[in-house]
Scaffold this active site. Sequence first.
Site, PDB file in Angstrom:
ATOM      1  N   ASP A 177       0.828  -1.196   0.000  1.00 46.90           N
ATOM      2  CA  ASP A 177       0.000   0.000   0.000  1.00 46.90           C
ATOM      3  C   ASP A 177       0.872   1.260   0.000  1.00 46.90           C
ATOM      4  OD1 ASP A 177      -2.341   1.765   0.687  1.00 46.90           O
ATOM      5  OD2 ASP A 177      -3.295  -0.181   0.955  1.00 46.90           O
TER       6      ASP A 177
ATOM      7  N   ASP B 221      -2.251   3.523  17.816  1.00 46.37           N
ATOM      8  CA  ASP B 221      -2.986   2.263  17.814  1.00 46.37           C
ATOM      9  C   ASP B 221      -2.419   1.259  16.808  1.00 46.37           C
ATOM     10  OD1 ASP B 221      -4.862   1.120  19.426  1.00 46.37           O
ATOM     11  OD2 ASP B 221      -6.619   1.879  18.342  1.00 46.37           O
TER      12      ASP B 221
ATOM     13  N   HIS C 215      -3.880   5.826   2.824  1.00 45.38           N
ATOM     14  CA  HIS C 215      -4.619   4.606   2.514  1.00 45.38           C
ATOM     15  C   HIS C 215      -4.100   3.387   3.281  1.00 45.38           C
ATOM     16  CE1 HIS C 215      -6.080   1.301  -0.148  1.00 45.38           C
ATOM     17  NE2 HIS C 215      -7.064   2.135  -0.444  1.00 45.38           N
TER      18      HIS C 215
ATOM     19  N   ASN D  93      -6.237  -1.977  24.262  1.00 47.11           N
ATOM     20  CA  ASN D  93      -5.243  -1.079  24.852  1.00 47.11           C
ATOM     21  C   ASN D  93      -5.892   0.225  25.327  1.00 47.11           C
ATOM     22  OD1 ASN D  93      -5.812   0.055  22.383  1.00 47.11           O
ATOM     23  ND2 ASN D  93      -3.692   0.575  21.885  1.00 47.11           N
TER      24      ASN D  93
ATOM     25  N   VAL E 299      -5.137 -16.628  -4.097  1.00 51.61           N
ATOM     26  CA  VAL E 299      -5.738 -15.295  -4.198  1.00 51.61           C
ATOM     27  C   VAL E 299      -7.177 -15.340  -3.688  1.00 51.61           C
ATOM     28  CG1 VAL E 299      -6.453 -13.445  -5.764  1.00 51.61           C
ATOM     29  CG2 VAL E 299      -4.269 -14.621  -6.122  1.00 51.61           C
TER      30      VAL E 299
ATOM     31  N   SER F  59     -11.469  -1.530  -0.458  1.00 48.38           N
ATOM     32  CA  SER F  59     -10.164  -1.468   0.227  1.00 48.38           C
ATOM     33  C   SER F  59     -10.297  -1.749   1.710  1.00 48.38           C
ATOM     34  CB  SER F  59      -9.547  -0.074   0.097  1.00 48.38           C
ATOM     35  OG  SER F  59      -9.124   0.168  -1.202  1.00 48.38           O
TER      36      SER F  59
HETATM   37 CA    CA Z   1      -6.938   0.101  20.245  1.00 56.72          CA
END
Ligand code: CA
Length: 486
Positions: free
Chosen positions: A153, A162, A193, A207, A305, A356
């Site tokens: 990407d 995060d 992206h 978390n 795939v 995506s």
């Molecule tokens: Ca988190």
Amino acid sequence: MKTLAILELVVLGIVAAPAQSANLLSPAATYRSDQILVMPLQGAASDALAKLYASLDSRVRHTFPGLGGLQVVAVPEGETVSGLIEKFQQSGLVQYAEPEYLRFLNAVPNDPKFTDGTLWGLNNTNTADADIDAPEAWDVLTSASNIVVAVLDTGIRYTHEDLAANMWTNPGDSGHGFNAFTGTNNVMDDQGHGTLVSGVLGAVGNNNKGVTGVAWSVQLMAAKCFDSGGNSSDSLIIACVDYARTNGASVMVAAFDSTGFSLSLSNAIYAARNSGIIFVTSVGNNSANIDPAPRYPACYDIDNVVTVTATTRTDTLLPIANYGATNVDLAAPGESIYTTWSPTDNFYTSLFAGTSLAAPYVGGAVALMKVKYPGESHQQLIARVLNGVDPLPALAGKCVTGGRLNLRKALSPPIQLTSISAPGILPYQLRVSAGPNRSCVVESSTNLTNWLPIYTNTTSAAGTFDYSASTSTNSPRYFFRAVSTL
Ligand code: CA
Ligand code: CA
């Protein structure tokens, strides 16, 4: 939540129609020691019941008149749950007596955007079950911490609060991936992206910050082959596929496409295939049927795939998403997906929709499945994903499976125990269905409390094995269940 339902078999010539199938309770099911549940026989005289209670030194704590008179019954001092159940069953006055099982909340992460319902693709609080059943799946597994997933990407904002803890680190250069433009390990996301995709797949779960990925823990490898304008070309992508293949990735996520068929890109993906790597790709956003007008890599006919289209929060096909009954495998959530973004280290957004955002749901699922089924080939793992979908009317004819990812079913297929013999015919034939290659134990009980393992086997590739129940004791009732040893 685990549910209890058990096949009942009455033998010695008194054959009742058995339940057709059953969900199974966990092998380690625990129950209250101070009370049990008792269903009186319909029509049992109340004075006979009262005498029974008196003789057992027991009392009714609660009755459910709307549920056939189901009773919550106290276990008297000095009595055991199994002993009391046995006495009730021997009385001839009850349909059944059973333990009162303890139940536990599903594992849920504390990330605020999961807790407040924003992450609908994982657990949908508006449209029931238009989601991948993530909380149920997380009861089975939350971490793929030893699995490296390459995100092909724009890079990843690897300093994001995060994402940072879930970044892969190259032991050779201490970087987090590869930049095909510069040939360096500078993989900072200058477009956004790749950071969106990464958060869906593997934002740090539990978390207390932001969001959670499908996998709470995983190793994200940034393979930067798209520039700040969102552009790339095949040699850049191939360089990243090759870097990922030779640096330990076992899953790749591609959220791009074009109509150009490249033999070179196909060969690079095929080389990954020969290393057992699963290549998950989105299908593109042109509202088009890609069967007659193929796009790549979505339409490469290579068995590693997995091609993913997108659903909305009401389980319809995302209007912009491409589809194809032959070339598209399944769908995953892709609308208003709240996830990490790249402007700062604590930036999140739900501005975007598209396939995506669907592909990384499947990428995260595959990462968890690699942990759950470490010995299985890429074909076997992909089959589990495809066999585990929730079929949706809106996807019929739009993709091979006609369904949307269900992480729980992919990760741990439901175990079912089904009668396959005609009522009254002995020996009793049971079929265990539990997904492929799974070791299961058939257990029997006469009192729903003490369970005896009677038969262990591994399911076939088709996901079943059969058991023929013998009837060698004098007890009037048998209950059967099947449990997984995994
Ligand atoms: Ca988190
Ligand atoms: Ca659900």
